[in-house]
Motif scaffolding. Structure first.
Motif, PDB file in Angstrom:
ATOM      1  N   HIS A 134       0.837  -1.205   0.000  1.00  0.00           N
ATOM      2  CA  HIS A 134       0.000   0.000   0.000  1.00  0.00           C
ATOM      3  C   HIS A 134       0.874   1.260   0.000  1.00  0.00           C
ATOM      4  CE1 HIS A 134      -3.359   2.684   0.886  1.00  0.00           C
ATOM      5  NE2 HIS A 134      -2.568   3.246   1.791  1.00  0.00           N
ATOM      6  N   ASP A 135       1.923   1.243   0.793  1.00  0.00           N
ATOM      7  CA  ASP A 135       2.786   2.416   0.937  1.00  0.00           C
ATOM      8  C   ASP A 135       3.479   2.760  -0.380  1.00  0.00           C
ATOM      9  OD1 ASP A 135       4.169   4.509   2.156  1.00  0.00           O
ATOM     10  OD2 ASP A 135       5.747   3.207   2.934  1.00  0.00           O
ATOM     11  N   VAL A 136       4.013   1.760  -1.085  1.00  0.00           N
ATOM     12  CA  VAL A 136       4.780   2.076  -2.307  1.00  0.00           C
ATOM     13  C   VAL A 136       3.872   2.607  -3.410  1.00  0.00           C
ATOM     14  CG1 VAL A 136       6.629   0.436  -1.793  1.00  0.00           C
ATOM     15  CG2 VAL A 136       4.722  -0.290  -3.234  1.00  0.00           C
ATOM     16  N   TYR A 137       2.570   2.304  -3.333  1.00  0.00           N
ATOM     17  CA  TYR A 137       1.639   2.840  -4.333  1.00  0.00           C
ATOM     18  C   TYR A 137       0.919   4.106  -3.849  1.00  0.00           C
ATOM     19  CZ  TYR A 137       2.333  -1.360  -7.143  1.00  0.00           C
ATOM     20  OH  TYR A 137       2.883  -2.354  -7.921  1.00  0.00           O
ATOM     21  N   HIS A 138       1.270   4.555  -2.632  1.00  0.00           N
ATOM     22  CA  HIS A 138       0.626   5.761  -2.092  1.00  0.00           C
ATOM     23  C   HIS A 138       1.681   6.723  -1.526  1.00  0.00           C
ATOM     24  CE1 HIS A 138      -2.850   3.087  -2.491  1.00  0.00           C
ATOM     25  NE2 HIS A 138      -3.591   4.175  -2.492  1.00  0.00           N
ATOM     26  N   GLU A 139       1.845   6.787  -0.220  1.00  0.00           N
ATOM     27  CA  GLU A 139       2.702   7.823   0.381  1.00  0.00           C
ATOM     28  C   GLU A 139       4.196   7.586   0.170  1.00  0.00           C
ATOM     29  OE1 GLU A 139       0.368   6.099   2.008  1.00  0.00           O
ATOM     30  OE2 GLU A 139      -1.230   7.602   2.228  1.00  0.00           O
ATOM     31  N   GLN A 140       4.606   6.333   0.031  1.00  0.00           N
ATOM     32  CA  GLN A 140       6.019   5.954  -0.150  1.00  0.00           C
ATOM     33  C   GLN A 140       6.889   6.402   1.030  1.00  0.00           C
ATOM     34  OE1 GLN A 140       7.290   7.193  -4.124  1.00  0.00           O
ATOM     35  NE2 GLN A 140       6.286   5.391  -5.008  1.00  0.00           N
ATOM     36  N   ASP A 141       6.339   6.287   2.223  1.00  0.00           N
ATOM     37  CA  ASP A 141       7.088   6.677   3.424  1.00  0.00           C
ATOM     38  C   ASP A 141       8.369   5.864   3.581  1.00  0.00           C
ATOM     39  OD1 ASP A 141       5.176   8.561   4.131  1.00  0.00           O
ATOM     40  OD2 ASP A 141       4.021   7.150   5.352  1.00  0.00           O
ATOM     41  N   ILE A 142       8.311   4.592   3.269  1.00  0.00           N
ATOM     42  CA  ILE A 142       9.472   3.730   3.486  1.00  0.00           C
ATOM     43  C   ILE A 142      10.595   4.064   2.508  1.00  0.00           C
ATOM     44  CG2 ILE A 142       8.859   1.782   1.944  1.00  0.00           C
ATOM     45  CD1 ILE A 142       9.669  -0.053   4.371  1.00  0.00           C
ATOM     46  N   TYR A 175     -11.738  -1.886 -12.222  1.00  0.00           N
ATOM     47  CA  TYR A 175     -10.984  -2.060 -10.980  1.00  0.00           C
ATOM     48  C   TYR A 175     -10.678  -0.700 -10.351  1.00  0.00           C
ATOM     49  CZ  TYR A 175      -7.197  -4.005  -8.034  1.00  0.00           C
ATOM     50  OH  TYR A 175      -6.394  -4.397  -6.992  1.00  0.00           O
ATOM     51  N   LYS A 176     -10.174   0.218 -11.165  1.00  0.00           N
ATOM     52  CA  LYS A 176      -9.832   1.548 -10.644  1.00  0.00           C
ATOM     53  C   LYS A 176     -11.073   2.319 -10.189  1.00  0.00           C
ATOM     54  CE  LYS A 176      -5.506   2.409 -13.130  1.00  0.00           C
ATOM     55  NZ  LYS A 176      -4.797   3.341 -14.045  1.00  0.00           N
ATOM     56  N   ALA A 177     -12.206   2.022 -10.805  1.00  0.00           N
ATOM     57  CA  ALA A 177     -13.452   2.681 -10.413  1.00  0.00           C
ATOM     58  C   ALA A 177     -14.011   2.123  -9.112  1.00  0.00           C
ATOM     59  CB  ALA A 177     -14.487   2.544 -11.529  1.00  0.00           C
ATOM     60  N   GLY A 178     -13.398   1.037  -8.618  1.00  0.00           N
ATOM     61  CA  GLY A 178     -13.863   0.435  -7.367  1.00  0.00           C
ATOM     62  C   GLY A 178     -15.074  -0.451  -7.529  1.00  0.00           C
ATOM     63  N   HIS A 179     -15.315  -0.939  -8.755  1.00  0.00           N
ATOM     64  CA  HIS A 179     -16.506  -1.749  -9.009  1.00  0.00           C
ATOM     65  C   HIS A 179     -16.238  -3.255  -8.982  1.00  0.00           C
ATOM     66  CE1 HIS A 179     -18.232   1.946 -11.326  1.00  0.00           C
ATOM     67  NE2 HIS A 179     -18.343   2.069 -10.007  1.00  0.00           N
ATOM     68  N   VAL A 180     -14.990  -3.655  -8.854  1.00  0.00           N
ATOM     69  CA  VAL A 180     -14.659  -5.072  -8.771  1.00  0.00           C
ATOM     70  C   VAL A 180     -13.372  -5.200  -7.965  1.00  0.00           C
ATOM     71  CG1 VAL A 180     -13.236  -5.159 -10.882  1.00  0.00           C
ATOM     72  CG2 VAL A 180     -14.434  -7.227 -10.115  1.00  0.00           C
ATOM     73  N   ALA A 181     -13.253  -6.275  -7.216  1.00  0.00           N
ATOM     74  CA  ALA A 181     -12.017  -6.575  -6.476  1.00  0.00           C
ATOM     75  C   ALA A 181     -11.258  -7.648  -7.233  1.00  0.00           C
ATOM     76  CB  ALA A 181     -12.334  -7.044  -5.062  1.00  0.00           C
ATOM     77  N   ILE A 182      -9.939  -7.498  -7.303  1.00  0.00           N
ATOM     78  CA  ILE A 182      -9.073  -8.508  -7.902  1.00  0.00           C
ATOM     79  C   ILE A 182      -8.165  -9.037  -6.808  1.00  0.00           C
ATOM     80  CG2 ILE A 182      -7.281  -8.962  -9.617  1.00  0.00           C
ATOM     81  CD1 ILE A 182      -8.421  -6.709 -11.312  1.00  0.00           C
ATOM     82  N   ARG A 205       3.810  -1.642 -10.780  1.00  0.00           N
ATOM     83  CA  ARG A 205       2.806  -1.245 -11.773  1.00  0.00           C
ATOM     84  C   ARG A 205       2.433   0.225 -11.557  1.00  0.00           C
ATOM     85  NH1 ARG A 205       3.663  -5.224 -15.263  1.00  0.00           N
ATOM     86  NH2 ARG A 205       3.353  -7.289 -14.326  1.00  0.00           N
ATOM     87  N   PRO A 206       2.945   1.127 -12.382  1.00  0.00           N
ATOM     88  CA  PRO A 206       2.597   2.546 -12.236  1.00  0.00           C
ATOM     89  C   PRO A 206       1.089   2.785 -12.298  1.00  0.00           C
ATOM     90  CG  PRO A 206       4.407   2.267 -13.806  1.00  0.00           C
ATOM     91  CD  PRO A 206       3.902   0.894 -13.486  1.00  0.00           C
ATOM     92  N   GLU A 207       0.377   1.887 -12.988  1.00  0.00           N
ATOM     93  CA  GLU A 207      -1.079   2.018 -13.095  1.00  0.00           C
ATOM     94  C   GLU A 207      -1.776   1.938 -11.739  1.00  0.00           C
ATOM     95  OE1 GLU A 207       0.681   0.093 -16.734  1.00  0.00           O
ATOM     96  OE2 GLU A 207       0.754  -0.305 -14.572  1.00  0.00           O
ATOM     97  N   MET A 208      -1.089   1.395 -10.718  1.00  0.00           N
ATOM     98  CA  MET A 208      -1.696   1.223  -9.398  1.00  0.00           C
ATOM     99  C   MET A 208      -1.402   2.375  -8.445  1.00  0.00           C
ATOM    100  SD  MET A 208      -3.594  -1.416  -9.323  1.00  0.00           S
ATOM    101  CE  MET A 208      -3.786  -1.668  -7.539  1.00  0.00           C
ATOM    102  N   VAL A 209      -0.573   3.333  -8.858  1.00  0.00           N
ATOM    103  CA  VAL A 209      -0.241   4.461  -7.983  1.00  0.00           C
ATOM    104  C   VAL A 209      -1.512   5.265  -7.682  1.00  0.00           C
ATOM    105  CG1 VAL A 209       1.015   6.628  -7.803  1.00  0.00           C
ATOM    106  CG2 VAL A 209       2.142   4.611  -8.760  1.00  0.00           C
ATOM    107  N   GLY A 210      -1.793   5.402  -6.396  1.00  0.00           N
ATOM    108  CA  GLY A 210      -2.962   6.167  -5.969  1.00  0.00           C
ATOM    109  C   GLY A 210      -4.271   5.411  -6.009  1.00  0.00           C
ATOM    110  N   VAL A 211      -4.247   4.151  -6.456  1.00  0.00           N
ATOM    111  CA  VAL A 211      -5.480   3.359  -6.519  1.00  0.00           C
ATOM    112  C   VAL A 211      -5.741   2.741  -5.143  1.00  0.00           C
ATOM    113  CG1 VAL A 211      -6.632   1.366  -7.569  1.00  0.00           C
ATOM    114  CG2 VAL A 211      -5.161   2.847  -8.961  1.00  0.00           C
ATOM    115  N   ASP A 212      -6.926   2.976  -4.603  1.00  0.00           N
ATOM    116  CA  ASP A 212      -7.285   2.397  -3.304  1.00  0.00           C
ATOM    117  C   ASP A 212      -7.953   1.049  -3.506  1.00  0.00           C
ATOM    118  OD1 ASP A 212      -6.356   4.547  -1.730  1.00  0.00           O
ATOM    119  OD2 ASP A 212      -8.172   5.691  -2.194  1.00  0.00           O
TER     120      ASP A 212
END
Length: 486
Positions: free
Chosen positions: A110-118, A314-321, A136-143
Motif C-alpha cells: 500500500h505504501d509504495v503505491y501511495h505515500e512511499q514513506d518507506i 478495478y480503478k473505479a472500485g466496481h470489482v475486487a481482484i 505497476r505505475p497504473e496502481m499508484v494512488g489506486v485504493d
C-alpha cells in the motif's frame, strides 16, 4: 554439513529400526505405529494412493519436458505416506510470525503505491521499486478494499540446524502473486484419512478441510459491492495451465464459477460474466492469471487470457481482484532482504521469523563475495520461480558454475545469493526403503477482515538423495502436514 531431522534426534541407518529415545517427543506415537506396520501393506497403500491421485487427475504440467506433439508433459506429483508432524507450540510461534510478516508486506505494498514513506525514509532504495519489473505505475494512488493487496500469501519456510544443533525456522520466499499448491495440501490430508483412519483417532491433528470456507470468506470480505452476497469467480488461464487442477478444485470447493477471460466482459465500468440466463455482475475475481495478461487495453495487448476494460472497472472500485494488481513488487527476490526492516518500520516489532542471510549481487561487495564463493552458495534470479534459473553451488558442475559466473557479471542486478542451508529432513519412502529427504513448508495465509490460516500447509519433499530442490516442477513430492493440538 550438520543436519536436523524432523522425526529423529539421531538418524538410524537405512533399513534399521530407531531406538525410541532417538524419536522426538511429538513423533513418539506415530513412530510406534509405523514400526508395527507390515512393509507389504505400506507398499500396497502407496500404490493405492498413486492410483487414486491419477484417477482424480492431480497432476502438474512440466513445461521443460515435451511430449511428441511438443506440448508440456503431465506428471503425477508423488505423495509420501509419512507425514511431517509439527508440535503445537512450534506452530503457535510460526503462525504469529506469519501474521506479522504478511501484515507488514500488505502495509508495504500500500505504501509504495501511495505515500512511499518507506522510500523517503531510505529503508528500501527507491530504485529497487521504481526499476522493478513488478512495479505497476497504473496502481499508484489506486485504493483497494481494506488496503489489502495479498489476500492469499504462500510463505515458504525451511528449517535448518542452529549452532546448538536444534532446528530453527527461516522464511525462504514470499509468494504473493498467485501462490499455488493448496489443493495438494487438502488432497494429501484426504488421502491420509482414507488410507489410515486409525491414525487420526490416535492423534489430535488440527483440521485443514475448512480452508475453502476461509478462502471464500476472505474473498467476500474484499468485495467493494454493497450486496450482502457478492459474486465471486475464479479466473483461470485455461486447462493447459500447470495449476489448472487447483483452479477447478478451488472453484468447486467454494461453490463458485470457474471462468476464463472470454467468459467476462465490461460494460459501464462493471464486470459481468456470461451465463445461460444472461449477464451476471461479478464483484470479486480470484485471479490465477499474471498481471501482464489481465487486460489487453492496459498491459499486453495480444493477451486473450484476460478481459478488456478490467482495469477501468478495478480503478473505479466496481470489482475486487485478488491478489491485487501490482502485488508482485513485494515478492520479488530483490525485495525479500528488506522484509525484516519493513516489520520494524510499519509495526515497530522485531521479526519473529528470520530471513535467510542474503547477498544482493547489485551491491559491489556482495557481488565480489558471491563470485568468490559460487561453489558454496545458492544463486537465484530475482524474478525466478519454480526452482528454475538457480544455481545450487555444492551440487553444480564446474561448467554450470562458470555459466552462472558469466550471467552474474553480465547482469548482477538480476540475482541474489544465499548460503546453502542444510534443510531439515523427514523420513520418506524411497526405492531403498525409508530414508531422510529434505523438505520445506508452504503455509497459506489469508488476509481479509483478519489474518488467518489453517494449521500447517503444504510440505514439499526433494525425492532425490541429497537434493535441496523441492519444487514439483523439479521432480519434488508432497507430504501431509500435521499440526498436533494440545
Amino acid at each position: 554439513m550438520r543436519q536436523f531431522d524432523e522425526m529423529y534426534s539421531r538418524l538410524p541407518a537405512v533399513g534399521d529400526a530407531a531406538d525410541s529415545e532417538d524419536v522426538r517427543p511429538h513423533y513418539q506415537a506415530y513412530a510406534q505405529w509405523l514400526k508395527a506396520q507390515d512393509p507389504q501393506l505400506m507398499a500396497a497403500r502407496r500404490e493405492e494412493a498413486e492410483m487414486i491421485f491419477r484417477r482424480v487427475g492431480i497432476t502438474f504440467a512440466v513445461y521443460g519436458d515435451k511430449d511428441e506433439d511438443g506440448s508440456g508433459t503431465e506428471r503425477l506429483i508423488p505423495f509420501d505416506l509419512i507425514p511431517r508432524v509439527i508440535a503445537a507450540q512450534e506452530w503457535a510461534r510460526m503462525e504469529a510470525g506469519l501474521v506479522q510478516r504478511v501484515t507488514a508486506l500488505n502495509r508495504f505494498i500500500h505504501d509504495v503505491y501511495h505515500e512511499q514513506d518507506i522510500l523517503r525514509a531510505g529503508v528500501v532504495p527507491r530504485e529497487q521499486i521504481e526499476g522493478n519489473a513488478q512495479f505497476r505505475p497504473e496502481m499508484v494512488g489506486v485504493d483497494v478494499p481494506r488496503q489489502i493487496y495479498s489476500h492469499i500469501s504462500g510463505i515458504d519456510i525451511v528449517r535448518a540446524p542452529d549452532s546448538a544443533g536444534q532446528g530453527e525456522y527461516y522464511v525462504l520466499e514470499d509468494n504473493l502473486r498467485v501462490p499455488s499448491g493448496v489443493s495438494y495440501m487438502l488432497e494429501d490430508r484426504k488421502m491420509m484419512m482414507r488410507l489410515f483412519p486409525e491414525l487420526f483417532s490416535q492423534h489430535r491433528v488440527a483440521p485443514v478441510a475448512h480452508y475453502p470456507d476461509l478462502l471464500l470468506e476472505t474473498l467476500r470480505a474484499s468485495s467493494p459491492a454493497t450486496t450482502a452476497e457478492p459474486t465471486v469467480v475464479v479466473l483461470t488461464p485455461g486447462m493447459y495451465n500447470s495449476a489448472y487442477f487447483e483452479h477447478a478444485f478451488l472453484a468447486q470447493q467454494m461453490g463458485v464459477e470457474l471462468v476464463e477471460g472470454q467468459d467476462l466482459f465490461v460494460k459501464d465500468q462493471f464486470v459481468y460474466m456470461r451465463t445461460t440466463r444472461g449477464p451476471r455482475r461479478v464483484d470479486v475475481i480470484y485471479r490465477r492469471v499474471d498481471d501482464d495478461f489481465l487486460d489487453p487495453q492496459v498491459f499486453r495487448p495480444t493477451s486473450t487470457l484476460g478481459c478488456a476494460g478490467l482495469m477501468a472497472a478495478y480503478k473505479a472500485g466496481h470489482v475486487a481482484i485478488c491478489n491485487a494488481v501490482g502485488t508482485g513488487v513485494a515478492d520479488d527476490k530483490s525485495i525479500y532482504p528488506y522484509v525484516p526492516d519493513m516489520i520494524r518500520f510499519y509495526l515497530g516489532e522485531e521479526p519473529i521469523l528470520k530471513n535467510v542471510p542474503t547477498y544482493q549481487c547489485r551491491k559491489p561487495d556482495d557481488l565480489k563475495y558471491t563470485l568468490a564463493h559460487l561453489k558454496d552458495l545458492v544463486v537465484k534470479e530475482v524474478h525466478g520461480a519454480g526452482g528454475y534459473g538457480m544455481l545450487v553451488g555444492p551440487a553444480a558442475t564446474k561448467a554450470e558454475i562458470e555459466r552462472f559466473r558469466g550471467a552474474l557479471l553480465a547482469n548482477p542486478e538480476g540475482y541474489i545469493a544465499q548460503p546453502t542451508l542444510s534443510l531439515s529432513t523427514c523420513p520418506t519412502y524411497v526405492d531403498s526403503g525409508i530414508a531422510p529427504r529434505h523438505i520445506d513448508l508452504r503455509p497459506f495465509v489469508l488476509s481479509g477482515r483478519t489474518v488467518q490460516m489453517v494449521p500447517g500447509g503444504l510440505t514439499r519433499v526433494a525425492l532425490k538423495e541429497g537434493s535441496l530442490v523441492v519444487n514439483s516442477s523439479q521432480g519434488g513430492g508432497t507430504k501431509d502436514t500435521w499440526v498436533l493440538q494440545d
